[in-house]
Design an enzyme around this catalytic site. Sequence first.
Site, mmCIF file in Angstrom:
data_model
loop_
_atom_site.group_PDB
_atom_site.id
_atom_site.type_symbol
_atom_site.label_atom_id
_atom_site.label_comp_id
_atom_site.label_asym_id
_atom_site.label_seq_id
_atom_site.Cartn_x
_atom_site.Cartn_y
_atom_site.Cartn_z
ATOM 1 N N HIS A 171 46.759 -0.888 -8.035
ATOM 2 C CA HIS A 171 47.995 -0.842 -8.838
ATOM 3 C C HIS A 171 48.802 -2.140 -8.771
ATOM 4 O O HIS A 171 49.877 -2.230 -9.344
ATOM 5 C CB HIS A 171 48.878 0.324 -8.374
ATOM 6 N N HIS A 209 43.587 7.373 -11.142
ATOM 7 C CA HIS A 209 44.786 6.789 -11.752
ATOM 8 C C HIS A 209 44.456 5.438 -12.390
ATOM 9 O O HIS A 209 43.567 4.729 -11.914
ATOM 10 C CB HIS A 209 45.882 6.636 -10.693
ATOM 11 N N ASP A 297 39.754 10.221 -5.878
ATOM 12 C CA ASP A 297 40.775 11.252 -6.082
ATOM 13 C C ASP A 297 40.582 12.033 -7.377
ATOM 14 O O ASP A 297 41.331 12.982 -7.638
ATOM 15 C CB ASP A 297 42.199 10.665 -5.985
ATOM 16 N N TYR A 336 42.224 11.577 -1.195
ATOM 17 C CA TYR A 336 43.189 11.995 -0.174
ATOM 18 C C TYR A 336 42.813 13.265 0.575
ATOM 19 O O TYR A 336 43.577 13.726 1.426
ATOM 20 C CB TYR A 336 44.574 12.122 -0.831
HETATM 21 ZN ZN ZN Z 1 44.391 7.137 -7.371
#
Ligand code: ZN
Length: 358
Positions: A171, A209, A297, A336
């Site tokens: 990110h 993500h 994830d 996670y």
């Molecule tokens: Zn992620």
Amino acid sequence: MALSIPVVWTDAHRLHNPETAVWIGVPIPTDELPERAEAIRSALKDAGAPIVPTAAHPDEPMLAVHKPELVEFLRGAWDAWASSELPADPVQPDVVGYIFPTPGFLGGIEPRVPTALSARTGAYCYDTMTVVADGTWEAARAAVDAALTAADLVLGGKPAAYACCRPPGHHVTRGAFGGSCYLNNSAVAAQYLRDGGFARVAVLDLDAHHGNGAQAIFWERGDVLTGSLHVDPARGWFPHFLGFADERGSEAGEGLNLNVPLEPGSGDDVWLAGVEQLVAAARTHRSEALVVPLGVDAGAGDPNSPLQVTEEGFREAGRRLGTLGLPTVFVQEGGYVLDTIGPLVRATLEGFERGATS
Ligand SMILES: [Zn+2]
């Protein structure tokens, strides 16, 4: 058959272990835990993979991707915070931002860097949840070294290598960190492979993500293809503001940024069709090397994503990436659930080896 992809490792990841994250203003337990990397290493060791120590690298490859101001802020942030009054009053032990130079605030004026330590974080961090704690810098810097060590192995002729590192990085843009990430390990590896002689590199991000960091860093570049397969940000998922299909790159990079946003609840079939889109884009780009920001994830049951990919789905994704036949650096990102993170990474790497040799 034993897994032969070398696993690059550093104990320094354990140094990043903040007591809390901050989410919507509330301290919450962090789930980007040291146990994550330990669980992955253990699963890959069981699979027979060789463990390779991380080698220290100079700052230059990192500075080829990141602004020096960001690096210097991260290097000194915790020491400055810890020696200020802020840990005692108002009792905030870790570095966290509170004011951010958004376009609507600035009205087109170039912002100054604040003199107040409490405000300076907002010049470099774009959210309030990604705290800098004691040891964060050392761990983040070592994660860059792990990604570079994996890239060295590939530049030296290994067909693939995996950096088992944290904190994650995908990110982080050229000048701003966030999303539980501090330095963009996979983007640094991609640029390093370019500088090491591969004319065109693909970054294909499987984390649940959007890989907004590589998108921003390579936005105008024709030599680095960026692709990301992730849950639709419009459905309420990080990074919310970016990650849409109409973000396609510009200048020499026009058409070379590929976002594949997926509906919440998407499982293997839909997700693997997205993987196939990324693989096809790398073929069209004639990429000569591959970097895979490997978050797991998207796996079913992960609290940080509504995607429902199975272990067999990850195995098949690895196989399809392997069919590209490219020198490949895997870099650990999210994931996670401590019980499944290791098996999911293992399945991906085993699938890759099967795909690469078939
Ligand atoms: Zn992620």
